[in-house]
Design a protein around this motif. Sequence first.
Motif, PDB file in Angstrom:
ATOM      1  N   ALA A 124       0.835  -1.193   0.000  1.00  0.00           N
ATOM      2  CA  ALA A 124       0.000   0.000   0.000  1.00  0.00           C
ATOM      3  C   ALA A 124       0.872   1.246   0.000  1.00  0.00           C
ATOM      4  O   ALA A 124       1.947   1.273   0.604  1.00  0.00           O
ATOM      5  CB  ALA A 124      -0.911   0.004   1.227  1.00  0.00           C
ATOM      6  N   GLY A 125       0.382   2.306  -0.654  1.00  0.00           N
ATOM      7  CA  GLY A 125       1.156   3.536  -0.759  1.00  0.00           C
ATOM      8  C   GLY A 125       1.172   4.360   0.510  1.00  0.00           C
ATOM      9  O   GLY A 125       1.923   5.326   0.610  1.00  0.00           O
ATOM     10  N   ASP A 126       0.373   3.979   1.493  1.00  0.00           N
ATOM     11  CA  ASP A 126       0.369   4.694   2.771  1.00  0.00           C
ATOM     12  C   ASP A 126      -0.453   3.888   3.761  1.00  0.00           C
ATOM     13  O   ASP A 126      -1.191   2.973   3.386  1.00  0.00           O
ATOM     14  CB  ASP A 126      -0.237   6.094   2.611  1.00  0.00           C
ATOM     15  CG  ASP A 126       0.209   7.068   3.710  1.00  0.00           C
ATOM     16  OD1 ASP A 126       0.860   6.611   4.680  1.00  0.00           O
ATOM     17  OD2 ASP A 126      -0.090   8.263   3.591  1.00  0.00           O
ATOM     18  N   GLN A 127      -0.318   4.210   5.029  1.00  0.00           N
ATOM     19  CA  GLN A 127      -1.221   3.648   6.025  1.00  0.00           C
ATOM     20  C   GLN A 127      -2.522   4.411   5.984  1.00  0.00           C
ATOM     21  O   GLN A 127      -2.627   5.480   5.378  1.00  0.00           O
ATOM     22  CB  GLN A 127      -0.619   3.763   7.420  1.00  0.00           C
ATOM     23  CG  GLN A 127      -0.587   5.189   7.962  1.00  0.00           C
ATOM     24  CD  GLN A 127      -0.072   5.262   9.381  1.00  0.00           C
ATOM     25  OE1 GLN A 127       0.978   4.717   9.682  1.00  0.00           O
ATOM     26  NE2 GLN A 127      -0.820   5.921  10.254  1.00  0.00           N
ATOM     27  N   GLY A 128      -3.557   3.879   6.644  1.00  0.00           N
ATOM     28  CA  GLY A 128      -4.794   4.631   6.745  1.00  0.00           C
ATOM     29  C   GLY A 128      -6.020   3.748   6.774  1.00  0.00           C
ATOM     30  O   GLY A 128      -5.947   2.526   6.636  1.00  0.00           O
ATOM     31  N   ILE A 129      -7.154   4.404   6.982  1.00  0.00           N
ATOM     32  CA  ILE A 129      -8.447   3.731   6.985  1.00  0.00           C
ATOM     33  C   ILE A 129      -9.324   4.359   5.911  1.00  0.00           C
ATOM     34  O   ILE A 129      -9.273   5.558   5.668  1.00  0.00           O
ATOM     35  CB  ILE A 129      -9.132   3.820   8.365  1.00  0.00           C
ATOM     36  CG1 ILE A 129      -9.271   5.275   8.819  1.00  0.00           C
ATOM     37  CG2 ILE A 129      -8.345   3.018   9.393  1.00  0.00           C
ATOM     38  CD1 ILE A 129     -10.056   5.446  10.115  1.00  0.00           C
ATOM     39  N   MET A 130     -10.096   3.515   5.245  1.00  0.00           N
ATOM     40  CA  MET A 130     -10.968   3.964   4.166  1.00  0.00           C
ATOM     41  C   MET A 130     -12.359   3.379   4.376  1.00  0.00           C
ATOM     42  O   MET A 130     -12.497   2.239   4.820  1.00  0.00           O
ATOM     43  CB  MET A 130     -10.445   3.515   2.787  1.00  0.00           C
ATOM     44  CG  MET A 130      -9.078   4.044   2.448  1.00  0.00           C
ATOM     45  SD  MET A 130      -7.774   3.007   3.192  1.00  0.00           S
ATOM     46  CE  MET A 130      -6.476   4.230   3.323  1.00  0.00           C
ATOM     47  N   PHE A 131     -13.365   4.166   4.040  1.00  0.00           N
ATOM     48  CA  PHE A 131     -14.748   3.750   4.227  1.00  0.00           C
ATOM     49  C   PHE A 131     -15.508   3.772   2.899  1.00  0.00           C
ATOM     50  O   PHE A 131     -15.298   4.649   2.060  1.00  0.00           O
ATOM     51  CB  PHE A 131     -15.466   4.685   5.198  1.00  0.00           C
ATOM     52  CG  PHE A 131     -14.999   4.580   6.619  1.00  0.00           C
ATOM     53  CD1 PHE A 131     -15.563   3.650   7.482  1.00  0.00           C
ATOM     54  CD2 PHE A 131     -13.999   5.411   7.096  1.00  0.00           C
ATOM     55  CE1 PHE A 131     -15.136   3.554   8.807  1.00  0.00           C
ATOM     56  CE2 PHE A 131     -13.570   5.328   8.412  1.00  0.00           C
ATOM     57  CZ  PHE A 131     -14.141   4.388   9.276  1.00  0.00           C
ATOM     58  N   GLY A 132     -16.415   2.812   2.756  1.00  0.00           N
ATOM     59  CA  GLY A 132     -17.378   2.813   1.672  1.00  0.00           C
ATOM     60  C   GLY A 132     -18.769   2.702   2.252  1.00  0.00           C
ATOM     61  O   GLY A 132     -18.970   2.126   3.333  1.00  0.00           O
ATOM     62  N   LYS A 300     -30.117  -3.047   3.825  1.00  0.00           N
ATOM     63  CA  LYS A 300     -30.654  -1.830   3.224  1.00  0.00           C
ATOM     64  C   LYS A 300     -29.654  -0.680   3.323  1.00  0.00           C
ATOM     65  O   LYS A 300     -29.799   0.335   2.636  1.00  0.00           O
ATOM     66  CB  LYS A 300     -31.959  -1.437   3.913  1.00  0.00           C
ATOM     67  CG  LYS A 300     -33.071  -2.465   3.756  1.00  0.00           C
ATOM     68  CD  LYS A 300     -34.341  -1.990   4.434  1.00  0.00           C
ATOM     69  CE  LYS A 300     -35.430  -3.050   4.348  1.00  0.00           C
ATOM     70  NZ  LYS A 300     -35.801  -3.335   2.951  1.00  0.00           N
ATOM     71  N   ARG A 301     -28.660  -0.842   4.178  1.00  0.00           N
ATOM     72  CA  ARG A 301     -27.667   0.205   4.423  1.00  0.00           C
ATOM     73  C   ARG A 301     -26.393  -0.480   4.897  1.00  0.00           C
ATOM     74  O   ARG A 301     -26.452  -1.423   5.693  1.00  0.00           O
ATOM     75  CB  ARG A 301     -28.201   1.158   5.490  1.00  0.00           C
ATOM     76  CG  ARG A 301     -27.314   2.306   5.900  1.00  0.00           C
ATOM     77  CD  ARG A 301     -28.013   3.088   6.999  1.00  0.00           C
ATOM     78  NE  ARG A 301     -27.161   4.134   7.553  1.00  0.00           N
ATOM     79  CZ  ARG A 301     -27.368   4.734   8.725  1.00  0.00           C
ATOM     80  NH1 ARG A 301     -28.409   4.379   9.470  1.00  0.00           N
ATOM     81  NH2 ARG A 301     -26.547   5.674   9.152  1.00  0.00           N
ATOM     82  N   CYS A 302     -25.246  -0.048   4.400  1.00  0.00           N
ATOM     83  CA  CYS A 302     -24.013  -0.755   4.738  1.00  0.00           C
ATOM     84  C   CYS A 302     -22.807   0.171   4.676  1.00  0.00           C
ATOM     85  O   CYS A 302     -22.656   0.950   3.724  1.00  0.00           O
ATOM     86  CB  CYS A 302     -23.790  -1.929   3.775  1.00  0.00           C
ATOM     87  SG  CYS A 302     -22.299  -2.896   4.119  1.00  0.00           S
ATOM     88  N   THR A 303     -21.970   0.076   5.693  1.00  0.00           N
ATOM     89  CA  THR A 303     -20.648   0.689   5.687  1.00  0.00           C
ATOM     90  C   THR A 303     -19.602  -0.415   5.694  1.00  0.00           C
ATOM     91  O   THR A 303     -19.733  -1.394   6.436  1.00  0.00           O
ATOM     92  CB  THR A 303     -20.440   1.590   6.917  1.00  0.00           C
ATOM     93  OG1 THR A 303     -21.231   2.769   6.780  1.00  0.00           O
ATOM     94  CG2 THR A 303     -18.991   2.011   7.066  1.00  0.00           C
ATOM     95  N   ILE A 304     -18.576  -0.252   4.868  1.00  0.00           N
ATOM     96  CA  ILE A 304     -17.408  -1.134   4.873  1.00  0.00           C
ATOM     97  C   ILE A 304     -16.188  -0.286   5.206  1.00  0.00           C
ATOM     98  O   ILE A 304     -15.971   0.764   4.589  1.00  0.00           O
ATOM     99  CB  ILE A 304     -17.195  -1.814   3.509  1.00  0.00           C
ATOM    100  CG1 ILE A 304     -18.382  -2.713   3.160  1.00  0.00           C
ATOM    101  CG2 ILE A 304     -15.876  -2.599   3.486  1.00  0.00           C
ATOM    102  CD1 ILE A 304     -18.507  -3.969   3.989  1.00  0.00           C
ATOM    103  N   GLN A 305     -15.388  -0.736   6.177  1.00  0.00           N
ATOM    104  CA  GLN A 305     -14.110  -0.090   6.487  1.00  0.00           C
ATOM    105  C   GLN A 305     -12.970  -1.037   6.133  1.00  0.00           C
ATOM    106  O   GLN A 305     -13.027  -2.232   6.429  1.00  0.00           O
ATOM    107  CB  GLN A 305     -14.000   0.265   7.972  1.00  0.00           C
ATOM    108  CG  GLN A 305     -12.707   1.011   8.318  1.00  0.00           C
ATOM    109  CD  GLN A 305     -12.272   0.839   9.767  1.00  0.00           C
ATOM    110  OE1 GLN A 305     -12.079  -0.281  10.240  1.00  0.00           O
ATOM    111  NE2 GLN A 305     -12.127   1.943  10.466  1.00  0.00           N
ATOM    112  N   LEU A 306     -11.928  -0.493   5.485  1.00  0.00           N
ATOM    113  CA  LEU A 306     -10.680  -1.212   5.213  1.00  0.00           C
ATOM    114  C   LEU A 306      -9.541  -0.441   5.865  1.00  0.00           C
ATOM    115  O   LEU A 306      -9.600   0.784   5.982  1.00  0.00           O
ATOM    116  CB  LEU A 306     -10.433  -1.319   3.706  1.00  0.00           C
ATOM    117  CG  LEU A 306     -11.522  -1.993   2.867  1.00  0.00           C
ATOM    118  CD1 LEU A 306     -11.212  -1.842   1.378  1.00  0.00           C
ATOM    119  CD2 LEU A 306     -11.682  -3.453   3.239  1.00  0.00           C
ATOM    120  N   SER A 307      -8.486  -1.162   6.269  1.00  0.00           N
ATOM    121  CA  SER A 307      -7.309  -0.485   6.824  1.00  0.00           C
ATOM    122  C   SER A 307      -6.044  -1.071   6.227  1.00  0.00           C
ATOM    123  O   SER A 307      -6.000  -2.256   5.880  1.00  0.00           O
ATOM    124  CB  SER A 307      -7.273  -0.610   8.352  1.00  0.00           C
ATOM    125  OG  SER A 307      -6.991  -1.940   8.758  1.00  0.00           O
TER     126      SER A 307
END
Length: 393
Positions: A124-132, A300-307
């Motif tokens: 990965a090009g950096d650390q971090g957390i991402m949400f969809g 009906k509603r969803c969050t996905i987090q990746l780190s």
Amino acid sequence: MPRQDYIFTSESVSEGHPDKVCDRISDAVLDAFLAEEPEARVAAETFATTNRVVIGGEVGLSDKAKLDDYLGRIEGIARDCIRDIGYEQDKFHWNTCEVTNLLHAQSAHIAQGVDGSEDKDEGAGDQGIMFGYAVEDTPELMPAPIHYAHQILKRLAEVRKDGTEPTLGPDAKSQISLRYEKGKPVEVSQIVLSTQHAHDTQTSDDIRAIVEPYIREVLPDGWLTDATEWWVNPTGVFVIGGPDGDAGLTGRKIIVDTYGGAAPHGGGAFSGKDPTKVDRSAAYAARYLAKNVVASGMAKRCTIQLSYAIGVAKPLSIYADTYGTGEVHEEQIEKACYACMDLTPRGIREHLQLNRPIYQRTAAYGHFGRAPEADGGFSWERTDLADALKKAV
């Protein structure tokens, strides 16, 4: 259970907003390098103010001898963006503003953590957390307030640029406060629209008369009622706009770019970053997964987090939240996401075909909720993973 009756507000800004001018230039620079070399590494930042644009950041090419030649094209790219947006003001004109290019070669120390090799996967090009995020508010599975705030400004840009409304200017902002009843959007309680215009004799009432038909055209029937409060150019005259009125900078509209505050955000901006940067590619992957979870009927509603960690290929974690709307347990959704998609940077780029010059078009009116395009643009908006996810739970 989450609240069912409430008012939620989101804002959008137009392609002529100073920050969006900068996002557009940064993504146009990225597209130019990817068109020449799909594996190019780019981190381009843009600053704009009165009669000046400054572009800086890092670029990595496999053929380093070509770098100077490519960097020589940057000024023309910036001017083309400003011209297409529509700036021909005395103090911010596409042909006369000063463009300073400070792009340089990528740090070798960053490259060594990201580049793959025979015995090491690309990191990965950096650390971090991402949400969809995805929700059933709209057919595009987007939160309704941000979606329609975007659509209003996009429509006003169309009629400005095709000559139908020649007194509208490029710089504009919208804001919608939407009332939800039993979890569904039903009424606009407040609408705010501020748009640059040509003449200082035009009043707020004059501007409302221009923009109101287009706003009514965009919003679903019945959402505007007698109780809806309108705030059109509430400060009055708005002739001085764009970077002449307020400085702009790449990456300052991350909530506008995503879900309008309806979902968490990891903090990383998108524009100007090539898809080895997980700030961008993993956020697209998380949206893709969340949208396919909802499209599959599992929630009906969803969050996905990746780190991620810099230099490490596999995600450190994946987290799903369906806010009590899920038909299956979140842990099963997490396992299905792992099973159905390679979430390494290379895997994301290949699955979504991200090594293409498809980013300039994302710089205004949102990175999500857009229709997938034939050349691979907005590939993360496809719902082609829904069946596989459902079978994997």
